[in-house]
Design a protein around this motif. Structure first.
Motif, PDB file in Angstrom:
ATOM      1  N   VAL A  94       1.725  12.898   6.199  1.00  0.00           N
ATOM      2  CA  VAL A  94       1.659  11.836   5.198  1.00  0.00           C
ATOM      3  C   VAL A  94       1.462  10.536   5.965  1.00  0.00           C
ATOM      4  O   VAL A  94       2.367  10.067   6.650  1.00  0.00           O
ATOM      5  CB  VAL A  94       2.929  11.765   4.331  1.00  0.00           C
ATOM      6  CG1 VAL A  94       2.834  10.615   3.350  1.00  0.00           C
ATOM      7  CG2 VAL A  94       3.165  13.084   3.595  1.00  0.00           C
ATOM      8  N   GLY A  95       0.261   9.999   5.890  1.00  0.00           N
ATOM      9  CA  GLY A  95      -0.065   8.765   6.608  1.00  0.00           C
ATOM     10  C   GLY A  95       0.084   7.559   5.706  1.00  0.00           C
ATOM     11  O   GLY A  95      -0.273   7.599   4.533  1.00  0.00           O
ATOM     12  N   ILE A  96       0.624   6.495   6.252  1.00  0.00           N
ATOM     13  CA  ILE A  96       0.771   5.249   5.510  1.00  0.00           C
ATOM     14  C   ILE A  96      -0.511   4.439   5.670  1.00  0.00           C
ATOM     15  O   ILE A  96      -0.948   4.172   6.787  1.00  0.00           O
ATOM     16  CB  ILE A  96       1.979   4.450   6.024  1.00  0.00           C
ATOM     17  CG1 ILE A  96       3.261   5.248   5.802  1.00  0.00           C
ATOM     18  CG2 ILE A  96       2.059   3.085   5.349  1.00  0.00           C
ATOM     19  CD1 ILE A  96       4.490   4.650   6.455  1.00  0.00           C
ATOM     20  N   LEU A  97      -1.111   4.042   4.558  1.00  0.00           N
ATOM     21  CA  LEU A  97      -2.326   3.235   4.580  1.00  0.00           C
ATOM     22  C   LEU A  97      -1.939   1.752   4.542  1.00  0.00           C
ATOM     23  O   LEU A  97      -0.907   1.391   3.976  1.00  0.00           O
ATOM     24  CB  LEU A  97      -3.226   3.625   3.416  1.00  0.00           C
ATOM     25  CG  LEU A  97      -3.697   5.094   3.481  1.00  0.00           C
ATOM     26  CD1 LEU A  97      -4.500   5.453   2.239  1.00  0.00           C
ATOM     27  CD2 LEU A  97      -4.517   5.341   4.725  1.00  0.00           C
ATOM     28  N   PRO A  98      -2.736   0.876   5.123  1.00  0.00           N
ATOM     29  CA  PRO A  98      -2.316  -0.515   5.335  1.00  0.00           C
ATOM     30  C   PRO A  98      -2.325  -1.425   4.110  1.00  0.00           C
ATOM     31  O   PRO A  98      -2.020  -2.599   4.229  1.00  0.00           O
ATOM     32  CB  PRO A  98      -3.315  -1.021   6.378  1.00  0.00           C
ATOM     33  CG  PRO A  98      -4.523  -0.195   6.177  1.00  0.00           C
ATOM     34  CD  PRO A  98      -4.022   1.154   5.748  1.00  0.00           C
ATOM     35  N   TYR A  99      -2.637  -0.934   2.935  1.00  0.00           N
ATOM     36  CA  TYR A  99      -2.653  -1.777   1.742  1.00  0.00           C
ATOM     37  C   TYR A  99      -1.239  -2.278   1.440  1.00  0.00           C
ATOM     38  O   TYR A  99      -0.289  -1.518   1.437  1.00  0.00           O
ATOM     39  CB  TYR A  99      -3.193  -0.999   0.529  1.00  0.00           C
ATOM     40  CG  TYR A  99      -4.534  -0.381   0.798  1.00  0.00           C
ATOM     41  CD1 TYR A  99      -5.688  -1.146   0.766  1.00  0.00           C
ATOM     42  CD2 TYR A  99      -4.650   0.969   1.105  1.00  0.00           C
ATOM     43  CE1 TYR A  99      -6.929  -0.584   1.020  1.00  0.00           C
ATOM     44  CE2 TYR A  99      -5.887   1.537   1.359  1.00  0.00           C
ATOM     45  CZ  TYR A  99      -7.012   0.756   1.315  1.00  0.00           C
ATOM     46  OH  TYR A  99      -8.234   1.315   1.573  1.00  0.00           O
ATOM     47  N   ARG A 100      -1.106  -3.571   1.199  1.00  0.00           N
ATOM     48  CA  ARG A 100       0.149  -4.227   0.826  1.00  0.00           C
ATOM     49  C   ARG A 100       1.226  -4.158   1.919  1.00  0.00           C
ATOM     50  O   ARG A 100       2.382  -4.426   1.655  1.00  0.00           O
ATOM     51  CB  ARG A 100       0.710  -3.631  -0.474  1.00  0.00           C
ATOM     52  CG  ARG A 100      -0.217  -3.829  -1.656  1.00  0.00           C
ATOM     53  CD  ARG A 100       0.260  -3.158  -2.913  1.00  0.00           C
ATOM     54  NE  ARG A 100       1.633  -3.500  -3.214  1.00  0.00           N
ATOM     55  CZ  ARG A 100       2.432  -2.753  -3.973  1.00  0.00           C
ATOM     56  NH1 ARG A 100       1.982  -1.643  -4.492  1.00  0.00           N
ATOM     57  NH2 ARG A 100       3.654  -3.124  -4.225  1.00  0.00           N
TER      58      ARG A 100
END
Length: 127
Positions: free
Chosen positions: A107-113
């Motif tokens: 589960v990768g965290i995407l940089p939005y917000r």
């Protein structure tokens, strides 16, 4: 039955962390995320319209799940890779139900917000 799955979506509620006894070994650790996998279609005005998204429970079994329960947050955009699994269960009225869940490999965290990122010290002999 399972199928390879890759999807991008938003975490819809606070993560749920649980431990399960494993004999004399370390307990098995589970982090459950409730994710809305959307289907954004660009419109002419530069905005997006969601067409046909769906909610799915995401299960992440990992020894570091206890640490990650504070890392993942409601509203966070994530990229999930794993497999879909048919989940059969009975509701409170003893009716048989069938849903699908995602058993995540990553589960990768995407940089939005994301406002900032801080790295911890590298563990001895580790990743």
């Amino acid at each position: 039955m399972s199928t390879h799955f890759v999807g991008e979506g938003n975490i819809g509620s606070a993560p749920d962390y649980r431990e399960f006894p494993n004999g004399n070994d370390e307990p098995r650790r589970l982090l459950r995320l409730n994710v809305y996998f959307d289907n954004p279609i660009p419109k002419k005005d530069g905005e997006y319209e969601d067409r046909g998204g769906f909610w799915a429970p995401v299960e992440l079994w990992h020894r570091d799940a206890e640490h990650w329960k504070t890392l993942y947050q409601k509203g966070m955009r994530v990229l999930v890779e794993g497999r879909t699994v048919r989940d059969e269960w009975e509701d409170a009225d003893e009716n048989e139900r069938v849903t699908f869940k995602v058993e995540a490999r990553r589960v990768g965290i995407l940089p939005y917000r994301i406002a900032s990122v801080a790295l911890s010290a590298k563990p001895a002999g580790g990743q």
